[in-house]
Design a protein around this motif. Structure first.
Motif, PDB file in Angstrom:
ATOM      1  N   VAL A   1       0.850  -1.222  -0.039  1.00  0.00           N
ATOM      2  CA  VAL A   1       0.046   0.031  -0.042  1.00  0.00           C
ATOM      3  C   VAL A   1       0.774   1.359  -0.009  1.00  0.00           C
ATOM      4  O   VAL A   1       1.737   1.315   0.761  1.00  0.00           O
ATOM      5  CB  VAL A   1      -0.862  -0.047   1.193  1.00  0.00           C
ATOM      6  N   CYS A   2       0.828   2.142  -0.949  1.00  0.00           N
ATOM      7  CA  CYS A   2       1.543   3.381  -1.063  1.00  0.00           C
ATOM      8  C   CYS A   2       1.092   4.409  -0.315  1.00  0.00           C
ATOM      9  O   CYS A   2      -0.408   4.827  -0.395  1.00  0.00           O
ATOM     10  CB  CYS A   2       1.451   3.842  -2.430  1.00  0.00           C
ATOM     11  N   LEU A   3       1.609   4.638   0.952  1.00  0.00           N
ATOM     12  CA  LEU A   3       0.860   5.560   2.033  1.00  0.00           C
ATOM     13  C   LEU A   3       1.161   7.228   1.629  1.00  0.00           C
ATOM     14  O   LEU A   3       0.444   7.841   1.828  1.00  0.00           O
ATOM     15  CB  LEU A   3       1.440   5.266   3.443  1.00  0.00           C
ATOM     16  N   GLN A   4       2.496   7.167   1.063  1.00  0.00           N
ATOM     17  CA  GLN A   4       2.932   8.760   0.855  1.00  0.00           C
ATOM     18  C   GLN A   4       4.148   8.653  -0.236  1.00  0.00           C
ATOM     19  O   GLN A   4       4.960   7.757  -0.172  1.00  0.00           O
ATOM     20  CB  GLN A   4       3.507   9.088   2.406  1.00  0.00           C
ATOM     21  N   GLU A   5       4.143   9.682  -1.119  1.00  0.00           N
ATOM     22  CA  GLU A   5       5.194   9.926  -1.856  1.00  0.00           C
ATOM     23  C   GLU A   5       5.525  11.514  -1.858  1.00  0.00           C
ATOM     24  O   GLU A   5       4.738  12.546  -1.979  1.00  0.00           O
ATOM     25  CB  GLU A   5       4.668   9.562  -3.417  1.00  0.00           C
ATOM     26  N   ASN A   6       6.900  11.625  -1.453  1.00  0.00           N
ATOM     27  CA  ASN A   6       7.331  13.133  -1.341  1.00  0.00           C
ATOM     28  C   ASN A   6       8.317  13.256  -1.983  1.00  0.00           C
ATOM     29  O   ASN A   6       9.665  12.649  -1.600  1.00  0.00           O
ATOM     30  CB  ASN A   6       7.510  13.473   0.204  1.00  0.00           C
ATOM     31  N   LYS A   7       8.548  13.769  -3.047  1.00  0.00           N
ATOM     32  CA  LYS A   7       9.809  14.005  -4.086  1.00  0.00           C
ATOM     33  C   LYS A   7      10.130  12.525  -4.334  1.00  0.00           C
ATOM     34  O   LYS A   7       9.602  12.021  -4.985  1.00  0.00           O
ATOM     35  CB  LYS A   7      10.895  14.903  -3.565  1.00  0.00           C
TER      36      LYS A   7
END
Length: 228
Positions: free
Chosen positions: A129-135
């Motif tokens: 599960v992709c929770l967060q993408e930051n740069k």
């Protein structure tokens, strides 16, 4: 508890309504193209406690390279997605890169079929599960439900334990750019080992923010910090 039950019922009803509306329109779906060969779902014994599913109901989801929406649910014991086809059969989604992105409409959960490395250094091809993408940084987690065989009573004083499914603790992973997806460090020392050039900054950040590596929200803070 009552509020959660009401929300679950409303979500299910909305899913059914939207699914029905979707099938009022002409469809060009090729369900045979997304089905894993010979993978019909076998029924779970009524004696089994718990469930292998994160959500027991089928929910509307979008599948990459699949036009429209479908009703899916995630089997966290087998690490596979099940869907309902127009014949009302429950089938398994092909575990291929073509359908590597799955997004649920109601709860906004985003699953990715990826290769990652676990703590035992084993390569696994499965859903996270992709929770967060930051740069360049991403926080991802694995959901898992374990199955336990029944334990028979050895004496008249013992009680038989039925077969059961139990939710395991979520495992978190870290992805940087195009590098391998690795298990998120469990402490400050592990994080510094991954990014030795940021040693002082990491130590200061963790101390000032009282970071707890067992909390998802704190891992999210680390991702934001690394991306700055």
């Amino acid at each position: 508890m009552k509020l959660q039950l009401k929300l679950a019922i409303i979500t299910t009803l909305l899913s059914i309504m939207m699914y029905g509306q979707a099938y009022d329109r002409p469809r060009t779906f090729n369900y045979s193209g997304i089905t894993a060969p010979e993978r019909f779902i076998s029924k779970i014994s009524p004696a089994t406690q718990g469930s292998p599913y994160i959500y027991t109901t089928f929910l509307l989801a979008k599948i990459e390279n699949f036009e429209g929406v479908a009703l899916l649910r995630y089997n966290a014991n087998n690490d596979e997605f099940e869907f309902i086809d127009p014949s009302n059969d429950t089938l398994v989604l092909k575990k291929v890169v073509t359908f590597s992105k799955i997004s649920f409409v109601a709860n906004k959960s985003n699953y990715r079929l990826v290769e990652y490395t676990d703590k035992q250094k084993q390569k696994i091809f499965g859903y996270l599960v992709c929770l967060q993408e930051n740069k360049d940084y991403s926080l991802i987690k694995r959901q898992k439900i374990d199955f336990y065989e029944p334990k028979e009573a050895k004496t008249s004083y013992d009680t038989r334990i039925p077969p059961r499914f139990e939710r395991a603790k979520d495992t978190y992973f870290l992805k940087y750019k195009d590098q391998d997806i690795v298990e998120f460090p469990s402490n400050k020392k592990g994080l510094v080992k991954l990014y030795p050039d940021k040693k002082e900054a990491i130590e200061t950040f963790i101390k000032q923010n009282k970071i707890n590596f067992d909390k998802e929200e704190d891992l999210s803070k680390i991702i934001d910090f690394l991306a700055t």
